[in-house]
Scaffold this motif. Structure first.
Motif, PDB file in Angstrom:
ATOM      1  N   TRP A  88       5.977  -5.901 -11.536  1.00  0.00           N
ATOM      2  CA  TRP A  88       5.843  -5.331 -10.190  1.00  0.00           C
ATOM      3  C   TRP A  88       4.438  -4.789  -9.939  1.00  0.00           C
ATOM      4  N   ASP A  89       3.723  -4.433 -11.001  1.00  0.00           N
ATOM      5  CA  ASP A  89       2.361  -3.918 -10.817  1.00  0.00           C
ATOM      6  C   ASP A  89       1.450  -4.929 -10.120  1.00  0.00           C
ATOM      7  N   ARG A  90       1.771  -6.203 -10.238  1.00  0.00           N
ATOM      8  CA  ARG A  90       0.945  -7.230  -9.593  1.00  0.00           C
ATOM      9  C   ARG A  90       1.021  -7.170  -8.076  1.00  0.00           C
ATOM     10  N   PHE A  91       2.039  -6.499  -7.559  1.00  0.00           N
ATOM     11  CA  PHE A  91       2.297  -6.540  -6.119  1.00  0.00           C
ATOM     12  C   PHE A  91       1.935  -5.248  -5.390  1.00  0.00           C
ATOM     13  N   ALA A  92       1.479  -4.266  -6.113  1.00  0.00           N
ATOM     14  CA  ALA A  92       1.159  -2.974  -5.509  1.00  0.00           C
ATOM     15  C   ALA A  92      -0.338  -2.683  -5.595  1.00  0.00           C
ATOM     16  N   ALA A  93      -0.871  -2.099  -4.547  1.00  0.00           N
ATOM     17  CA  ALA A  93      -2.302  -1.770  -4.528  1.00  0.00           C
ATOM     18  C   ALA A  93      -2.635  -0.710  -5.570  1.00  0.00           C
ATOM     19  N   ASN A  94      -1.690   0.191  -5.819  1.00  0.00           N
ATOM     20  CA  ASN A  94      -1.843   1.217  -6.846  1.00  0.00           C
ATOM     21  C   ASN A  94      -0.770   1.011  -7.905  1.00  0.00           C
ATOM     22  N   PRO A  95      -1.009   1.496  -9.139  1.00  0.00           N
ATOM     23  CA  PRO A  95      -0.019   1.291 -10.202  1.00  0.00           C
ATOM     24  C   PRO A  95       1.359   1.805  -9.812  1.00  0.00           C
ATOM     25  N   CYS A  96       2.374   1.008 -10.114  1.00  0.00           N
ATOM     26  CA  CYS A  96       3.754   1.431  -9.862  1.00  0.00           C
ATOM     27  C   CYS A  96       4.155   2.516 -10.858  1.00  0.00           C
ATOM     28  N   ARG A 127       0.825  -1.213   0.000  1.00  0.00           N
ATOM     29  CA  ARG A 127       0.000   0.000   0.000  1.00  0.00           C
ATOM     30  C   ARG A 127       0.857   1.260   0.000  1.00  0.00           C
ATOM     31  N   ALA A 128       2.140   1.070  -0.153  1.00  0.00           N
ATOM     32  CA  ALA A 128       3.040   2.222  -0.278  1.00  0.00           C
ATOM     33  C   ALA A 128       2.973   2.768  -1.696  1.00  0.00           C
ATOM     34  N   ASP A 129       3.541   3.952  -1.871  1.00  0.00           N
ATOM     35  CA  ASP A 129       3.736   4.530  -3.197  1.00  0.00           C
ATOM     36  C   ASP A 129       4.983   3.853  -3.772  1.00  0.00           C
ATOM     37  N   VAL A 130       4.815   2.973  -4.761  1.00  0.00           N
ATOM     38  CA  VAL A 130       5.912   2.128  -5.255  1.00  0.00           C
ATOM     39  C   VAL A 130       6.481   2.673  -6.558  1.00  0.00           C
ATOM     40  N   SER A 131       7.792   2.908  -6.561  1.00  0.00           N
ATOM     41  CA  SER A 131       8.514   3.345  -7.755  1.00  0.00           C
ATOM     42  C   SER A 131       9.540   2.279  -8.111  1.00  0.00           C
ATOM     43  N   ILE A 132       9.585   1.905  -9.384  1.00  0.00           N
ATOM     44  CA  ILE A 132      10.498   0.877  -9.871  1.00  0.00           C
ATOM     45  C   ILE A 132      11.537   1.528 -10.778  1.00  0.00           C
ATOM     46  N   LEU A 133      12.801   1.356 -10.441  1.00  0.00           N
ATOM     47  CA  LEU A 133      13.900   1.919 -11.214  1.00  0.00           C
ATOM     48  C   LEU A 133      14.640   0.774 -11.895  1.00  0.00           C
ATOM     49  N   TYR A 134      14.941   0.927 -13.178  1.00  0.00           N
ATOM     50  CA  TYR A 134      15.594  -0.181 -13.885  1.00  0.00           C
ATOM     51  C   TYR A 134      16.517   0.337 -14.980  1.00  0.00           C
ATOM     52  N   GLY A 135      17.501  -0.494 -15.326  1.00  0.00           N
ATOM     53  CA  GLY A 135      18.421  -0.169 -16.400  1.00  0.00           C
ATOM     54  C   GLY A 135      17.888  -0.668 -17.735  1.00  0.00           C
ATOM     55  N   MET A 136      17.947   0.167 -18.742  1.00  0.00           N
ATOM     56  CA  MET A 136      17.389  -0.211 -20.042  1.00  0.00           C
ATOM     57  C   MET A 136      18.153  -1.354 -20.698  1.00  0.00           C
ATOM     58  N   ASP A 137      19.406  -1.576 -20.271  1.00  0.00           N
ATOM     59  CA  ASP A 137      20.212  -2.661 -20.837  1.00  0.00           C
ATOM     60  C   ASP A 137      20.439  -3.794 -19.847  1.00  0.00           C
TER      61      ASP A 137
END
Length: 231
Positions: A194-202, A173-183
């Motif tokens: 990760w969207d499957r695990f958050a109550a609101n869209p990541c 239920r936190a505000d979830v931000s996902i950071l990732y490397g394009m390569d």
């Protein structure tokens, strides 16, 4: 906002995140590295080879320092998985859960790790670790440094590769931000999960580079300022 920061495999949270303290102070973000046993100031303590033990250990640091104000968790690679499990451990133990979670360089927790690097002999293990780009080859080629870092890396990979995903009834239920490397070929096919695990869209943030895009420090810190609601 207090931001508790968890390290990648083999890393010292203090070494990685202490330089962020001064750089994020202008955004009123208090960076608190969460050091695990076997590294940094805790180098004399035995390494943990279970993710559950790492989570329980991290829970002590966060619970003792989070206070009543909203706070956040930042986890990089292994640290992101610890942060995910830590959210539920804090909740189960009756502590305030984080208002924000910033999870970097990690596939969703239900993506099975197929490799078994921790079972390799030392030389093969060192070669595979160096391929990932986070540990300079010179460190593992030096006998004295290898004696320090190799047990930490092997314990961390044991924890990661033996992790067993078990779903929770309640989503984050936190505000979830996902950071990732394009390569980053370890996350490119599944990062959206990760969207499957958050109550609101990541919220998803892409960075130049592979698995260790954390080297793009300026870009990451700018996003952290924005995510925290300040520029």
């Amino acid at each position: 906002m207090k931001l508790f920061c968890l390290p990648y495999a083999g890393g010292s949270a203090v070494s990685i995140y202490n330089p962020w303290k001064a750089k994020l102070a202008d955004a009123d973000i208090d960076v608190i590295p969460v050091e695990l046993p076997g590294r940094g100031r805790r180098i004399r303590e035995a390494c943990l080879s279970s993710l559950r033990e790492m989570v329980e250990d991290s829970c002590i640091t966060v619970a003792e320092n989070c206070g009543d104000e909203p706070y956040g968790l930042f986890g990089y690679s292994m640290g992101a998985l610890i942060a995910y499990e830590l959210y539920y451990t804090l909740k189960c133990q009756g502590f305030n859960t984080p208002a924000r979670m910033l999870l970097a360089a990690k596939s969703p927790p239900d993506v099975q790790v197929k490799r078994r690097l921790h079972e390799l002999p030392d030389e093969a293990f060192k070669r595979e670790i160096c391929k990932l780009g986070g540990t300079p080859p010179a460190v593992l080629d030096d006998p004295e440094l290898a004696e320090i870092f190799l047990p930490v890396l092997r314990a961390d990979y044991t924890a990661l590769e033996n992790y067993e995903f078990r779903p929770y009834k309640e989503k984050l239920r936190a505000d979830v931000s996902i950071l990732y490397g394009m390569d980053d070929d370890t996350t490119e096919d599944n990062i959206g999960g990760w969207d499957r695990f958050a109550a609101n869209p990541c919220r998803f943030y892409a960075f130049s580079g592979g698995h260790f895009f954390i080297k793009e420090e300026t870009a990451i810190l700018n996003e952290i300022r924005a995510i925290a609601g300040t520029k």
